[in-house]
Design a protein around this motif. Structure first.
Motif, PDB file in Angstrom:
ATOM      1  N   MET A 180       0.880  -1.288  -0.016  1.00  0.00           N
ATOM      2  CA  MET A 180      -0.009   0.062   0.072  1.00  0.00           C
ATOM      3  C   MET A 180       0.863   1.185  -0.093  1.00  0.00           C
ATOM      4  SD  MET A 180      -3.545   0.553   2.201  1.00  0.00           S
ATOM      5  CE  MET A 180      -2.776   0.520   3.792  1.00  0.00           C
ATOM      6  N   ASN A 181       0.372   2.118  -0.694  1.00  0.00           N
ATOM      7  CA  ASN A 181       1.139   3.670  -0.780  1.00  0.00           C
ATOM      8  C   ASN A 181       1.434   4.160   0.530  1.00  0.00           C
ATOM      9  OD1 ASN A 181       1.768   6.412  -1.649  1.00  0.00           O
ATOM     10  ND2 ASN A 181       2.009   5.549  -3.578  1.00  0.00           N
ATOM     11  N   THR A 182       2.728   4.880   0.673  1.00  0.00           N
ATOM     12  CA  THR A 182       3.272   5.329   2.141  1.00  0.00           C
ATOM     13  C   THR A 182       2.243   6.670   2.505  1.00  0.00           C
ATOM     14  OG1 THR A 182       4.905   6.445   0.966  1.00  0.00           O
ATOM     15  CG2 THR A 182       5.450   4.473   1.968  1.00  0.00           C
ATOM     16  N   ALA A 183       1.663   7.436   1.116  1.00  0.00           N
ATOM     17  CA  ALA A 183       0.660   8.312   1.331  1.00  0.00           C
ATOM     18  C   ALA A 183      -0.642   8.148   2.287  1.00  0.00           C
ATOM     19  CB  ALA A 183       0.336   8.915  -0.185  1.00  0.00           C
ATOM     20  N   LEU A 184      -0.872   6.673   2.223  1.00  0.00           N
ATOM     21  CA  LEU A 184      -1.934   6.561   3.193  1.00  0.00           C
ATOM     22  C   LEU A 184      -1.539   6.063   4.489  1.00  0.00           C
ATOM     23  CD1 LEU A 184      -3.551   4.126   0.531  1.00  0.00           C
ATOM     24  CD2 LEU A 184      -4.779   6.328   1.489  1.00  0.00           C
ATOM     25  N   SER A 185      -0.346   6.347   4.852  1.00  0.00           N
ATOM     26  CA  SER A 185       0.051   6.093   6.367  1.00  0.00           C
ATOM     27  C   SER A 185      -0.311   7.441   7.251  1.00  0.00           C
ATOM     28  CB  SER A 185       1.544   5.792   6.393  1.00  0.00           C
ATOM     29  OG  SER A 185       2.285   6.872   5.972  1.00  0.00           O
ATOM     30  N   GLN A 186      -0.469   8.575   6.599  1.00  0.00           N
ATOM     31  CA  GLN A 186      -0.879   9.687   7.548  1.00  0.00           C
ATOM     32  C   GLN A 186      -2.333   9.407   7.735  1.00  0.00           C
ATOM     33  OE1 GLN A 186      -0.117  12.365   4.055  1.00  0.00           O
ATOM     34  NE2 GLN A 186      -2.235  13.276   4.456  1.00  0.00           N
ATOM     35  N   ASN A 187      -2.706  10.168   8.753  1.00  0.00           N
ATOM     36  CA  ASN A 187      -4.140  10.108   9.273  1.00  0.00           C
ATOM     37  C   ASN A 187      -5.226  11.192   9.179  1.00  0.00           C
ATOM     38  OD1 ASN A 187      -3.443   7.462  10.487  1.00  0.00           O
ATOM     39  ND2 ASN A 187      -2.761   8.626  12.408  1.00  0.00           N
ATOM     40  N   GLN A 222       3.454  11.694  -8.601  1.00  0.00           N
ATOM     41  CA  GLN A 222       4.280  11.042  -9.799  1.00  0.00           C
ATOM     42  C   GLN A 222       3.830  10.193 -10.506  1.00  0.00           C
ATOM     43  OE1 GLN A 222       4.887  10.866  -6.326  1.00  0.00           O
ATOM     44  NE2 GLN A 222       6.293  12.583  -6.199  1.00  0.00           N
ATOM     45  N   GLY A 223       2.390   9.972 -10.412  1.00  0.00           N
ATOM     46  CA  GLY A 223       1.473   9.156 -11.218  1.00  0.00           C
ATOM     47  C   GLY A 223       1.404   7.613 -10.914  1.00  0.00           C
ATOM     48  N   ASP A 224       1.799   7.256  -9.918  1.00  0.00           N
ATOM     49  CA  ASP A 224       1.470   5.638  -9.460  1.00  0.00           C
ATOM     50  C   ASP A 224       0.189   5.710  -9.044  1.00  0.00           C
ATOM     51  OD1 ASP A 224       4.196   5.321 -10.040  1.00  0.00           O
ATOM     52  OD2 ASP A 224       4.775   6.125  -7.760  1.00  0.00           O
ATOM     53  N   LYS A 225      -0.695   4.712  -9.404  1.00  0.00           N
ATOM     54  CA  LYS A 225      -1.909   4.494  -9.046  1.00  0.00           C
ATOM     55  C   LYS A 225      -2.091   3.975  -7.615  1.00  0.00           C
ATOM     56  CE  LYS A 225      -4.026   1.634 -11.638  1.00  0.00           C
ATOM     57  NZ  LYS A 225      -4.786   0.721 -12.519  1.00  0.00           N
ATOM     58  N   VAL A 226      -3.046   4.349  -6.927  1.00  0.00           N
ATOM     59  CA  VAL A 226      -3.131   3.909  -5.596  1.00  0.00           C
ATOM     60  C   VAL A 226      -4.620   3.248  -5.581  1.00  0.00           C
ATOM     61  CG1 VAL A 226      -3.668   4.813  -3.398  1.00  0.00           C
ATOM     62  CG2 VAL A 226      -1.906   6.090  -4.633  1.00  0.00           C
ATOM     63  N   VAL A 227      -5.521   3.880  -6.018  1.00  0.00           N
ATOM     64  CA  VAL A 227      -6.812   3.218  -5.861  1.00  0.00           C
ATOM     65  C   VAL A 227      -7.799   3.671  -7.024  1.00  0.00           C
ATOM     66  CG1 VAL A 227      -8.131   5.009  -4.387  1.00  0.00           C
ATOM     67  CG2 VAL A 227      -8.791   2.527  -4.248  1.00  0.00           C
ATOM     68  N   THR A 228      -8.750   2.977  -7.396  1.00  0.00           N
ATOM     69  CA  THR A 228      -9.705   3.415  -8.515  1.00  0.00           C
ATOM     70  C   THR A 228     -11.168   2.829  -8.132  1.00  0.00           C
ATOM     71  OG1 THR A 228      -8.266   2.612 -10.195  1.00  0.00           O
ATOM     72  CG2 THR A 228     -10.626   2.667 -10.969  1.00  0.00           C
ATOM     73  N   ILE A 229     -12.012   3.931  -8.211  1.00  0.00           N
ATOM     74  CA  ILE A 229     -13.498   3.822  -7.584  1.00  0.00           C
ATOM     75  C   ILE A 229     -14.279   3.661  -9.064  1.00  0.00           C
ATOM     76  CG2 ILE A 229     -15.087   4.824  -6.244  1.00  0.00           C
ATOM     77  CD1 ILE A 229     -12.157   6.573  -5.595  1.00  0.00           C
ATOM     78  N   LYS A 230     -15.261   2.686  -9.034  1.00  0.00           N
ATOM     79  CA  LYS A 230     -16.022   2.545 -10.355  1.00  0.00           C
ATOM     80  C   LYS A 230     -17.455   2.308  -9.738  1.00  0.00           C
ATOM     81  CE  LYS A 230     -12.526   0.402 -12.965  1.00  0.00           C
ATOM     82  NZ  LYS A 230     -12.111  -0.740 -13.934  1.00  0.00           N
ATOM     83  N   ARG A 231     -18.449   3.150 -10.751  1.00  0.00           N
ATOM     84  CA  ARG A 231     -19.937   2.667 -10.723  1.00  0.00           C
ATOM     85  C   ARG A 231     -20.551   2.638 -11.992  1.00  0.00           C
ATOM     86  NH1 ARG A 231     -23.882   6.714  -7.967  1.00  0.00           N
ATOM     87  NH2 ARG A 231     -23.748   7.710 -10.002  1.00  0.00           N
ATOM     88  N   GLY A 232     -21.395   1.526 -12.218  1.00  0.00           N
ATOM     89  CA  GLY A 232     -21.941   1.784 -13.585  1.00  0.00           C
ATOM     90  C   GLY A 232     -22.944   2.766 -13.286  1.00  0.00           C
ATOM     91  N   VAL A 233     -24.200   2.831 -14.338  1.00  0.00           N
ATOM     92  CA  VAL A 233     -25.361   3.488 -14.310  1.00  0.00           C
ATOM     93  C   VAL A 233     -26.083   3.037 -13.019  1.00  0.00           C
ATOM     94  CG1 VAL A 233     -27.633   4.026 -15.474  1.00  0.00           C
ATOM     95  CG2 VAL A 233     -25.611   3.895 -16.949  1.00  0.00           C
ATOM     96  N   GLU A 251      -4.129  -0.744  -6.589  1.00  0.00           N
ATOM     97  CA  GLU A 251      -3.263  -0.310  -7.259  1.00  0.00           C
ATOM     98  C   GLU A 251      -2.939  -1.363  -8.339  1.00  0.00           C
ATOM     99  OE1 GLU A 251      -0.539  -2.152  -4.189  1.00  0.00           O
ATOM    100  OE2 GLU A 251      -2.306  -0.634  -4.207  1.00  0.00           O
ATOM    101  N   LYS A 252      -3.028  -2.670  -8.206  1.00  0.00           N
ATOM    102  CA  LYS A 252      -3.033  -3.831  -8.976  1.00  0.00           C
ATOM    103  C   LYS A 252      -4.244  -4.078  -9.622  1.00  0.00           C
ATOM    104  CE  LYS A 252       0.374  -5.528  -5.803  1.00  0.00           C
ATOM    105  NZ  LYS A 252       0.633  -6.543  -4.740  1.00  0.00           N
ATOM    106  N   ASP A 253      -5.282  -3.216  -9.596  1.00  0.00           N
ATOM    107  CA  ASP A 253      -6.615  -3.464 -10.039  1.00  0.00           C
ATOM    108  C   ASP A 253      -7.383  -4.771  -9.638  1.00  0.00           C
ATOM    109  OD1 ASP A 253      -6.689  -1.310 -11.859  1.00  0.00           O
ATOM    110  OD2 ASP A 253      -5.595  -2.529 -13.350  1.00  0.00           O
ATOM    111  N   GLU A 254      -7.200  -5.117  -8.549  1.00  0.00           N
ATOM    112  CA  GLU A 254      -7.589  -6.281  -7.599  1.00  0.00           C
ATOM    113  C   GLU A 254      -8.714  -5.574  -6.647  1.00  0.00           C
ATOM    114  OE1 GLU A 254      -5.114  -8.357  -5.513  1.00  0.00           O
ATOM    115  OE2 GLU A 254      -3.792  -9.061  -7.369  1.00  0.00           O
ATOM    116  N   MET A 255     -10.005  -5.942  -6.882  1.00  0.00           N
ATOM    117  CA  MET A 255     -11.217  -5.465  -5.960  1.00  0.00           C
ATOM    118  C   MET A 255     -10.703  -5.772  -4.510  1.00  0.00           C
ATOM    119  SD  MET A 255     -15.251  -6.477  -5.823  1.00  0.00           S
ATOM    120  CE  MET A 255     -15.570  -5.873  -7.317  1.00  0.00           C
ATOM    121  N   ILE A 256     -10.977  -4.567  -3.757  1.00  0.00           N
ATOM    122  CA  ILE A 256     -10.663  -4.658  -2.522  1.00  0.00           C
ATOM    123  C   ILE A 256     -11.771  -4.440  -1.535  1.00  0.00           C
ATOM    124  CG2 ILE A 256      -8.179  -4.076  -2.301  1.00  0.00           C
ATOM    125  CD1 ILE A 256      -9.017  -1.206  -1.771  1.00  0.00           C
TER     126      ILE A 256
END
Length: 195
Positions: free
Chosen positions: A1-8, A70-81, A93-98
């Motif tokens: 997990m990206n270190t940016a998420l270690s802040q609170n 820097q362009g590194d993917k951290v998370v993607t959020i998707k919804r259809g109609v 970041e690996k496109d695995e559903m969490i």
């Protein structure tokens, strides 16, 4: 997990725009004022853009990506109609559903459940109907709190831009994927519950 998420604590600033269709945010460390993450909705189709300016905005699909500067993917959020109730999927970041968010029917102030990929309940996002104030809770434990930070009356009246402060409980482990889900949820509160 990206270190940016270690802040609170995160300051989330929506991009200012009079006629904007996309959801774009910058996420800062409020202590250092350093830009830590970007949230962009880059690939909007013509009809989605068109419907974003109508009463059907809450029904439009979205595909939001959070990246480092820097362009590194951290998370993607998707919804259809979404015709009635929203189900939002969250990918790492690996496109695995969490996990997923499932909107609840008849909630005052807004509510959705945060679930793991197998639909196991993790916590709920609950809001107050009188204000822009949300908590991620399970039983009596508060994982995180989100509130709106006003940027000044003039800016709020003449634009649709909002600023939010996300505060994650210090006891949530820094490598726990619920941090990704909480950050992802903040990015879609407006689209699912408020607009």
């Amino acid at each position: 997990m990206n270190t940016a998420l270690s802040q609170n604590t995160f300051l989330v600033k929506e991009h200012v725009g009079m006629f904007k269709a996309a959801n774009n945010y910058d996420i800062f460390n409020p202590d250092s004022q350093e830009l830590t993450l970007n949230c962009r909705e880059d690939d909007l189709g013509f009809f989605t853009k068109l419907f974003r300016f109508t009463d059907y905005k809450r029904m439009t699909p979205f595909n939001i990506t959070i990246k480092t500067p820097q362009g590194d993917k951290v998370v993607t959020i998707k919804r259809g109609v979404s015709i009635f109730l929203s189900t939002v999927e969250v990918y790492d970041e690996k496109d695995e559903m969490i996990g997923k968010f499932k909107q609840k029917l008849f909630s005052i102030g807004g509510k959705f459940d945060v679930l793991d990929p197998n639909d196991n309940y993790l916590c709920s996002l609950k809001g107050k109907w009188t204000s822009w104030d949300f908590k991620f809770i399970k039983d009596d434990f508060e994982f995180a709190h989100v509130s709106k930070k006003w940027a000044g009356l003039g800016k709020e009246l003449f634009t649709s831009a909002d600023n939010y402060v996300l505060k994650i409980n210090d006891s949530v482990p820094q490598d726990n994927k619920i941090r990704l889900l909480i950050l992802a949820a903040v990015m879609c509160i407006d689209m699912v519950l408020k607009e």
